[in-house]
Design an enzyme around this catalytic site. Structure first.
Site, mmCIF file in Angstrom:
data_model
loop_
_atom_site.group_PDB
_atom_site.id
_atom_site.type_symbol
_atom_site.label_atom_id
_atom_site.label_comp_id
_atom_site.label_asym_id
_atom_site.label_seq_id
_atom_site.Cartn_x
_atom_site.Cartn_y
_atom_site.Cartn_z
ATOM 1 N N GLY A 1 0.861 -1.191 0.000
ATOM 2 C CA GLY A 1 0.000 0.000 0.000
ATOM 3 C C GLY A 1 0.889 1.230 0.000
ATOM 4 O O GLY A 1 0.573 2.248 0.617
ATOM 5 N N GLY B 1 -0.098 5.093 -1.102
ATOM 6 C CA GLY B 1 -1.089 5.881 -0.369
ATOM 7 C C GLY B 1 -0.453 7.008 0.427
ATOM 8 O O GLY B 1 0.761 7.252 0.352
ATOM 9 N N GLN B 2 -1.296 7.702 1.194
ATOM 10 C CA GLN B 2 -0.855 8.908 1.913
ATOM 11 C C GLN B 2 0.262 8.583 2.917
ATOM 12 O O GLN B 2 1.260 9.290 2.989
ATOM 13 C CB GLN B 2 -2.053 9.532 2.639
ATOM 14 N N ASP C 1 2.379 -1.999 -4.370
ATOM 15 C CA ASP C 1 1.055 -1.395 -4.486
ATOM 16 C C ASP C 1 0.356 -1.984 -5.711
ATOM 17 O O ASP C 1 0.986 -2.627 -6.548
ATOM 18 C CB ASP C 1 1.168 0.132 -4.624
ATOM 19 N N ASP D 1 -1.219 -7.229 -5.456
ATOM 20 C CA ASP D 1 -2.596 -7.146 -4.958
ATOM 21 C C ASP D 1 -2.621 -7.944 -3.656
ATOM 22 O O ASP D 1 -2.429 -9.160 -3.666
ATOM 23 C CB ASP D 1 -3.536 -7.768 -6.010
ATOM 24 N N TYR E 1 -15.457 0.410 8.401
ATOM 25 C CA TYR E 1 -14.013 0.600 8.590
ATOM 26 C C TYR E 1 -13.636 0.380 10.064
ATOM 27 O O TYR E 1 -12.696 -0.356 10.381
ATOM 28 C CB TYR E 1 -13.670 2.009 8.138
ATOM 29 N N LYS F 1 -11.271 -2.460 11.718
ATOM 30 C CA LYS F 1 -10.058 -2.123 12.479
ATOM 31 C C LYS F 1 -10.119 -2.739 13.880
ATOM 32 O O LYS F 1 -9.110 -3.238 14.395
ATOM 33 C CB LYS F 1 -9.874 -0.602 12.556
HETATM 34 C C1 AKB Z 1 -10.337 8.189 8.051
HETATM 35 O O1 AKB Z 1 -10.789 9.336 8.163
HETATM 36 O O2 AKB Z 1 -10.999 7.210 7.670
HETATM 37 C C2 AKB Z 1 -8.879 7.949 8.436
HETATM 38 C C3 AKB Z 1 -8.757 7.488 9.851
HETATM 39 C C4 AKB Z 1 -8.994 8.409 10.961
HETATM 40 O O3 AKB Z 1 -8.455 6.352 10.060
HETATM 41 N N1 AKB Z 1 -8.125 9.146 8.236
#
Ligand code: AKB
Length: 316
Positions: free
Chosen positions: A8, A11-12, A34, A52, A142, A146
């Protein structure tokens, strides 16, 4: 020198992490991986692999064959994008982690970094100075992925002695590469609009406070955690980490110190509910105690650096 891979890498976080790790370990020892066919300009100073993370057999073979001993697994869908594609977000955020944890269990890999997020917290969590251990009922895909990932990291460490380390990143502010798909992205986008002399329409309310951090601090924290002696890393789910906290209105007012004509207005969308379910500020005393974490950048310092360094050519 042992080989490291950042999955990855475009990415940022990945872009800046690869550059810092190459400085530290030698460019030839840090592989950027990536989905992109071609390596972006910024990462051309060292090896690149098109990968991938969902292609388990390719990932396994590549890591074993190249004797890669340290893995930073950053490939994921962030909060806002994940809400639009929950099935894929769950698949991507979980399957990649299992592939890497299993390689750790089989002792092909010595050390793993996997990022968690403030998204593991939810609407029932105390929002001010959110403790390391508290109620965790995330309401986003998300956040659920996590939190599940954190539990699996702790489990693989406890049962199979996998050396996996993690941080609950707040919103990250940087100018080298653009963020993609997060709820905290406004705090980067706003600088590009300000520098283009365009009024910014913020998708959050003016008083939505969220924890944030300048990327240089986040990269240093990541490397310090990975360098810490094994015995000092007492938390194997993920560490709370704090930089600064601000609202869109406070950020705009800091920007107006440099660009007095800058204008902001507010049109909250679905991301407002996500922001409302996350902490306003974070208690990171465990990270301070266990591996001596301390942030360097305040809101006004990061605004100064962003104003001077944001290059609107990146938007092209
Ligand atoms: C998001 O906004 O989804 C991320 C994070 C806080 O994990 N920047």
């Amino acid at each position: 020198m042992l080989k490291t891979i950042v999955i990855g890498a475009c990415g940022q976080i990945g872009t800046e992490l690869v550059l810092k790790l190459r400085e530290k370990k030698g460019a030839e020892n840090v592989i950027a991986a990536d989905l992109k066919d071609n390596c972006p300009e910024a990462l051309r100073g060292g090896p690149y692999c098109k990968m991938d993370i969902l292609d388990e057999s390719f990932v396994r073979e590549y890591i074993i064959k190249n004797e890669i001993k340290e893995v930073y697994l950053l490939a994921a869908l962030l909060s806002a994008t994940a809400e639009k594609n929950p099935d894929f977000a769950w698949k991507l955020n979980m399957e990649g982690l299992f592939t890497i944890l299993k390689l750790g269990k089989e002792k092909h890999i010595d050390k793993i970094f996997w990022p968690s997020s403030i998204a593991v917290f939810g609407p029932t969590t105390p929002r001010d100075n959110t403790p390391q251990y508290t109620v965790m009922e995330p309401s986003t895909v998300y956040g659920i992925s996590k939190l599940a990932g954190e539990r699996w990291c702790e489990y693989y460490h406890a049962k199979f002695d996998v050396d996996v380390r993690s941080i609950r990143y707040p919103g990250l502010i940087s100018y080298t590469s653009l963020p993609g798909g997060g709820t905290t992205d406004y705090a980067v986008d706003i600088f590009y609009q300000a520098k283009l002399n365009v009024p910014y329409v913020c998708y959050l309310k003016e008083d939505s406070s969220m924890p944030m951090m300048f990327m240089e601090d986040a990269i240093r924290a990541t490397i310090e955690l990975m360098d810490a002696p094994k015995e000092s890393v007492k938390i194997r789910s993920a560490y709370n980490l704090s930089g600064c906290s601000f609202t869109p209105k406070e950020l705009a007012s800091e920007i107006q110190n440099y660009i007095p004509d800058f204008k902001i207005s507010y049109a909250p969308d679905f991301r407002q509910a996500i922001a409302d379910s996350w902490p306003k500020s974070i208690d990171d005393s465990a990270a301070r105690k266990d591996w001596s974490w301390k942030e360097n950048f305040s809101t006004s310092e990061l605004v100064k650096i962003m104003i001077h360094n944001v290059n609107t050519d990146l938007l092209k």
